[in-house]
Design an enzyme around this catalytic site. Sequence first.
Site, PDB file in Angstrom:
ATOM      1  CG  ASP A   1     -42.389  -4.335  -8.528  1.00  0.00           C
ATOM      2  OD1 ASP A   1     -41.611  -3.605  -7.895  1.00  0.00           O
ATOM      3  OD2 ASP A   1     -42.651  -5.512  -8.206  1.00  0.00           O
TER       4      ASP A   1
ATOM      5  CD  GLU B   1     -37.974  -2.349  -9.033  1.00  0.00           C
ATOM      6  OE1 GLU B   1     -37.388  -2.002  -8.000  1.00  0.00           O
ATOM      7  OE2 GLU B   1     -38.871  -3.212  -9.043  1.00  0.00           O
TER       8      GLU B   1
END
Length: 905
Positions: free
Chosen positions: A494, A531
């Site tokens: 993340d 990400e």
Amino acid sequence: MSPTQEGPHSPSPSPAKSAGDGLQNSLSFSRAFWVNERLIAWNVDSGDCSCFLYASKTASLETVNDSIQGYEVKIKLERSGGGLPEDVLKKFPHIQGYEAYRLPPSSDVKSLLKCQLAVGITKPDGECCNATSLQLPGVLDDLFAYTGPLGAVFSDDHISLYLWAPTAQAVQALIFSQPTGGDPLEILELEEIDKVWTAKCPEHWEGYYYEYEVSVYHPTTLKVEKCSASDPYSCGLSSNAQRTLLVNLASETLKPEGWERLADMKPQILSFSDISIYELHIRDFSANDETVPPDICGGYEAFTLQDSAGMRHLKKLSDSGLTHIHLLPTFQFAGVDDEKANWKSVDFRILEELPPDSVEQQAQVTAIQDEDGYNWGYNPVIWGVPKGSYASDPNGPCRIIEFRKMIQALNQIGLRVIVDVVYNHLNASGPYDDSSILDKIVPGYYLRRNSDGLIEHSACANNTASEHFMVERLIIDDLLRWAVDYKVDGFRFDLMGHLMKHTMMRAKSALNSLSKEAHGVDGSSIYIYGEGWDFGEVAQNRRGINACQMNLGGTGIGSFNDRIRDAVLGGSPFGHPLQQGFVTGLFLQPNTHDYGGADEMLMLAISKDHIQVGMAANLREYIFADHEDLEVKGWEVLTYDRTPVAYAMSPTETVNYISAHDNETLFDVISMKTPVEISVDARCRLNHLATSLIGLSQGIPFFHCGDELLRSKSLDRDSYNSGDWFNRLDFSFNMNNWGVGLPPREKNEKNWPLIQPRLADPSFKPQKSNILEAVDNFLNVLRIRYSSPLFRLRTANDIQERVRFINTGPSAVPGLIVMSIEDGHEGVPGLTQLDPIYFFLVVLVNARPTETEFASPSLKEKALKLHPIQLMSSDELVKSSAYDASSGRFTIPARTTSVFVEHRS
């Protein structure tokens, strides 16, 4: 979660205090950096004044009448000419230009670090004209970087506890026989030895619980606090991480039958290019599945029921070629009480009777949203332990055993498992919050701070600092635990861009070094991606070279390709909700959105360029003809903000996707952006067109669970805390969850005027037949992808040599992508042969609302036929696709992806 993707809401940071004038609030800020054992950096010029370091073990420092008082130690610092050394600036590039002040060699630095500290500039007359506290990560890394054991270490006759807490003045371990309540059975005084605090306890305490009490100066309160916290290296926990469970993960009693042989039983992956990913939330998977017993709905054990509706569906996906399940956060997170008895719920029977555009559903859901059993889990408390709310019992070892059974069950149906790791931030900080762990034990170290010493919050809240040695070490140790002790097969990071590139590279190296012989794990088969957004305080390498998209080329680490997502759907998740893209009707079937006079045909052509680069795995050096018929490389194609579209140097560095847990579902985006007058059948075809485009691209395809079910969240743009109601999945395929009320007010209210009429219109709602057709089409895309290695090319060179885009330049048919992939012949000079069945493939993606014809001289006189899987499809439109060899002409139905193949003779 990103500036291009919304993530879960986290508590807002407290507003920064004003520094005021003079010294009034100066010690509440940390504007100086103690960067190594002998050097302090401060962005002040002392001139002819003197600089002093002040220390108080009792935290008695204060500013009174332009002086610092309450200190027990005062040390004069020497201004060091020439600025900061190169190694310091490499570690802390954001303090470029700071002055360097040196401590005398006689300073007892290790003792000073356990005190409240400040530096001050004093004029010759004794007046202190500037003062501030200090940030300590640099000097802590210099003196206390530690590679020895941490946590609870089991041996034959005792258990050793190790805690890294170099600024602590004292540490105790309180031992309990129960997970909550009661007085401690014993209090152990830990001793500081070799950079860590340690103590021994008898081995029969296995199964007991402990928590640490750390006496330490905390910069947020300017006091010495006695902080109570679980062990950051916990292997087990009581409910809600109140205490650490003394548990040995190597114990045979915690291993499901066959656990030690799992590495040999895992589905084989020959190349990362063969990976395809399906993103799934543990609770979503079974909370609404009537074939799962109520007592295990929404938890780990639901995956062990091989005959449940959900597992049967996953088995179909696996049989069609899908390789990996990506589970949203599975570690111990805040936001859901581990004790199910404390949960509140809404009555679905009442909500089902309400109108599809009613405001009442969201009102009832949000009234209990922080007290129900739902949250995505991007609120980390402790990274290395499975979340208790998904287990049958959050106390004891249940969560460990059941998590392992889940991994085993998914592997047994042919699916490898990726877990979502959230190392970029923590749920809480400070000395008092129950969810604060790391910031209690070494205050001011684990969290990234700005030049004033305030915590950075760009990654939701409480950003962590992987540039600090022990933060990076904790991340890598945690990854190794999940890989070795839980045998997971990959990691999705993340907000990976908020980590340093060197952290990701060391993590990759550590995982890759795992072997079946030594660790029971084949580390070379573990894939990592994340990400790679570049924003916040780390943007443009301001805190060091970070793990953003543009920095990861050549690493073998994957990152999400938001370029193809935005070009396919239109705009971005933060743009206008009606802005259209290649699939949603831009130029070809416009809605009411006003583009301000922009040339929509040109916008469509540029979007196609972006998609074609993505379909070629978003390779930086891939050369193709763009919409102007210019020969360009992928990195020369630019986004709207002048950023290169392409960033990858190998196909496995690109994760192509169009939907994920963040933002609206694919079906919801299509339902919002397409004109209101088109039919639901047309929207369903566009849903499939979008997934097929991703599924037939080079690189790694990523799908959100439910893309294939026309999944809806009733147009909710951020369902992280919207409960089971808005997040329902139905593996009976009776409904897709469209029209279950206006989505929650917090993130959606400004769009309610657009949302309400769509939800109220019954023509927008798909029927079961639509859902079944979507599932069938999705399975066929997977089957086609895995029918030929040409869809999964392994090198950038192979893609450049074999992949061509044909419908290009100013004369191109708008809204049509034509991609060919060529193979070689065995024994014939030129391309090597990769596919034993097919010699040539042509993929045509027709986003136009009408049947389209396309002819190319380069495609004449070929023995092309519709792919056998499409010939056997239940989709009558795709079966009507045609090719005429004499003219090289294709006829492609509206909103259809057709694949033609040339068999080897």
